[in-house]
Design an enzyme around this catalytic site. Structure first.
Site, PDB file in Angstrom:
ATOM      1  N   ALA A 180      -3.192  -8.911  -3.507  1.00 49.77           N
ATOM      2  CA  ALA A 180      -2.794 -10.073  -4.296  1.00 49.77           C
ATOM      3  C   ALA A 180      -2.895 -11.275  -3.361  1.00 49.77           C
ATOM      4  O   ALA A 180      -2.067 -11.455  -2.468  1.00 49.77           O
ATOM      5  CB  ALA A 180      -1.377  -9.897  -4.813  1.00 49.77           C
ATOM      6  N   GLY A 237       4.909 -16.234  -1.224  1.00 46.08           N
ATOM      7  CA  GLY A 237       4.393 -14.863  -1.251  1.00 46.08           C
ATOM      8  C   GLY A 237       4.389 -14.307  -2.653  1.00 46.08           C
ATOM      9  O   GLY A 237       4.572 -15.042  -3.626  1.00 46.08           O
ATOM     10  N   ASN A 238       4.141 -13.023  -2.764  1.00 47.79           N
ATOM     11  CA  ASN A 238       4.170 -12.379  -4.076  1.00 47.79           C
ATOM     12  C   ASN A 238       4.702 -10.959  -3.921  1.00 47.79           C
ATOM     13  O   ASN A 238       5.000 -10.520  -2.819  1.00 47.79           O
ATOM     14  CB  ASN A 238       2.787 -12.398  -4.725  1.00 47.79           C
ATOM     15  CG  ASN A 238       1.775 -11.657  -3.883  1.00 47.79           C
ATOM     16  OD1 ASN A 238       1.846 -10.438  -3.748  1.00 47.79           O
ATOM     17  ND2 ASN A 238       0.842 -12.388  -3.294  1.00 47.79           N
ATOM     18  N   GLN A 239       4.831 -10.268  -5.060  1.00 45.10           N
ATOM     19  CA  GLN A 239       5.576  -9.009  -5.077  1.00 45.10           C
ATOM     20  C   GLN A 239       4.737  -7.770  -4.783  1.00 45.10           C
ATOM     21  O   GLN A 239       5.230  -6.660  -4.909  1.00 45.10           O
ATOM     22  CB  GLN A 239       6.156  -8.814  -6.476  1.00 45.10           C
ATOM     23  CG  GLN A 239       7.043  -9.915  -6.905  1.00 45.10           C
ATOM     24  CD  GLN A 239       8.252  -9.339  -7.597  1.00 45.10           C
ATOM     25  OE1 GLN A 239       8.877  -8.422  -7.080  1.00 45.10           O
ATOM     26  NE2 GLN A 239       8.566  -9.848  -8.764  1.00 45.10           N
ATOM     27  N   SER A 240       3.464  -7.941  -4.441  1.00 44.79           N
ATOM     28  CA  SER A 240       2.622  -6.754  -4.280  1.00 44.79           C
ATOM     29  C   SER A 240       3.111  -5.887  -3.115  1.00 44.79           C
ATOM     30  O   SER A 240       3.307  -6.377  -2.001  1.00 44.79           O
ATOM     31  CB  SER A 240       1.182  -7.199  -4.036  1.00 44.79           C
ATOM     32  OG  SER A 240       0.390  -6.068  -3.842  1.00 44.79           O
TER      33      SER A 240
END
Ligand code: CTP
Length: 409
Positions: free
Chosen positions: A277, A206-209
């Site tokens: 993102a 995943g990512n931090q958005s």
């Protein structure tokens, strides 16, 4: 002509507030004054009544009427000048036991706050946290000027010139009025959040958005009269629940799910804003059961990745392309580097605009302010928006509205 409420709190700089009132009147607006009790020690009732030819609102307990929220209802703009450290804390905490904080709390008009106080109070972490909270909520807090202070010291904390405060406030009123209904009759699709690419039933890439910027754009578009569809990838429910009523939300998890939802929803849209993102890669295979460690070895598993489709490029180059396509690019690096990455992305993706968002320690992901440059398809800067996510969103939505208006219908 607009109705402006000037809220005066109890600081020595209150003597400059009448000039703000006068400037607003000179621009043709109708001005009411709400004052805290403490402020009347600095500028009294008779001054306000003389300038505005009407009673100054001080007491919350009216004569049995709903007059305590009357000013909030009629206000097209609220200017709090001066705002003391104490009143900033009260506004940030949502107090409603004086006429100024109550009016701000009960109104949905744009709010401009002009703080004035001793440098130490302005720079105190508590005050800075209150200012941050207010800005995140879309309040326009004007930075105080530096110079001689009421205490005899000098430093940051001075009230800026009242003419300047009035100018900033009236400009905000103008852009707010322009944005109202600027997207009426339009359909806007916004993707937001960050995709999660499953590895097994409990793990993902995943990512931090956080999705906040996308939701701020969706809200601004809805406020501008658009019919808004949000495709939300892994965004906290509380944030989605705070969207204006009428905004349609489709929740997705992975990039492939986002693509499917988008293809479904973009065909009849006037604009797509792709803030999500999206993971560029996903695990080639998703294990159906939780992956276990092999206790007999120290070896780590290898997860093979495959490319995800570039959803933005696909929509922008496809038959279902909406008339306006906006992409986002979150980049790290020097100014020069990020502009080059952005220009390259603008050309490659086929979007009309790329919002270039610098991410790093002080701006970008999470709940911190943004600095966004809007690059057109040839990489030229078409706009720049700095501030809270709401301020950035309002700027972008204004730009989108004029772009759509300029297209041949
Ligand atoms: N995007 C997309 N599909 C992808 C990846 C990105 O639609 N698979 C969109 C994003 O929503 C964003 C824009 O493309 O609007 C730019 O995303 P970014 O990740 O910065 O671009 P990439 O092409 O992935 O470039 P980079 O090599 O910098 O990751």
């Amino acid at each position: 002509m607009a109705t402006i409420v000037v809220g005066v709190t109890g600081g020595v700089a209150a003597f400059k507030a009448p000039i703000v009132v006068r400037e607003c009147q000179r621009a043709g607006h109708d001005v009411y004054v709400a004052a805290t009790r403490a402020s009347l020690d600095f500028v009294g009732r008779s001054t306000w009544e003389g300038i505005t030819s009407r009673p100054v609102a001080v007491d919350i307990a009216g004569e049995g009427r709903a007059e305590h929220v009357e000013l909030a209802r009629v206000a097209d703009l609220i200017i709090v000048v001066p705002a003391t450290a104490h009143s900033l804390a009260r506004l940030a905490a949502g107090f409603a036991d004086d006429m100024v904080s109550l009016t701000v709390l009960a109104s949905d008009a744009p709010v401009v706050v002009a703080p004035a106080m001793h440098s130490n109070m302005w720079l105190a972490p508590a005050t800075q946290a209150n200012v941050k909270t207010l800005r995140e909520r879309g309040v326009h807090v004007i930075d105080p000027a530096s110079g001689a202070l009421g205490s005899g010291d000098s430093g940051v904390g001075r009230l800026p010139e009242p003419e300047e405060i009035a100018r900033v406030a009236l400009e905000l009123l103008d852009s707010h009025n322009q944005s109202l209904q600027a997207l009426a009759g339009r359909t806007v699709v916004v993707t937001a959040g960050g995709t999660r690419e499953p590895i097994d039933p409990v793990r993902f890439l995943g990512n931090q958005s956080s999705g906040r910027q996308g939701l701020a754009i969706a809200s601004a578009a809805a406020r501008a009269g658009a019919s808004v569809r949000v495709i939300a990838a892994n965004i906290e429910s509380a944030l989605l629940e705070a969207l204006p009523t009428g905004v349609q939300v489709t929740r997705v998890g992975s990039a492939l799910q986002m693509r499917e939802a988008l293809i479904d929803q973009v065909a009849d849209a006037d604009a797509l804003v792709m803030t999500a993102a999206v993971a560029d890669f996903r695990p080639e295979a998703t294990s159906e059961s939780k992956m276990k460690k092999d206790p007999s070895t120290e070896d780590a598993p290898t997860i093979r990745l495959v490319r995800n489709p570039d959803i933005l490029a696909e929509v922008a180059h496809g038959d279902q392309r909406p008339p306006l396509v906006v992409g986002f690019a979150a980049e790290t690096g020097t100014d020069e580097e990020i502009l080059a990455y952005g220009a390259d992305k603008a050309a490659r993706k086929g979007a009309d605009f790329i919002c270039l968002n610098r991410v790093g320690e002080s701006v970008g992901f999470g709940d911190v302010p943004n600095d966004i440059r809007l690059l057109d398809a040839s990489g030229h800067i078409a706009g720049r928006y700095v501030g809270s996510k709401d301020e950035v969103a309002a700027g972008l939505v204004g730009h989108m509205a004029s772009f759509l208006d300029n297209l041949k219908r």
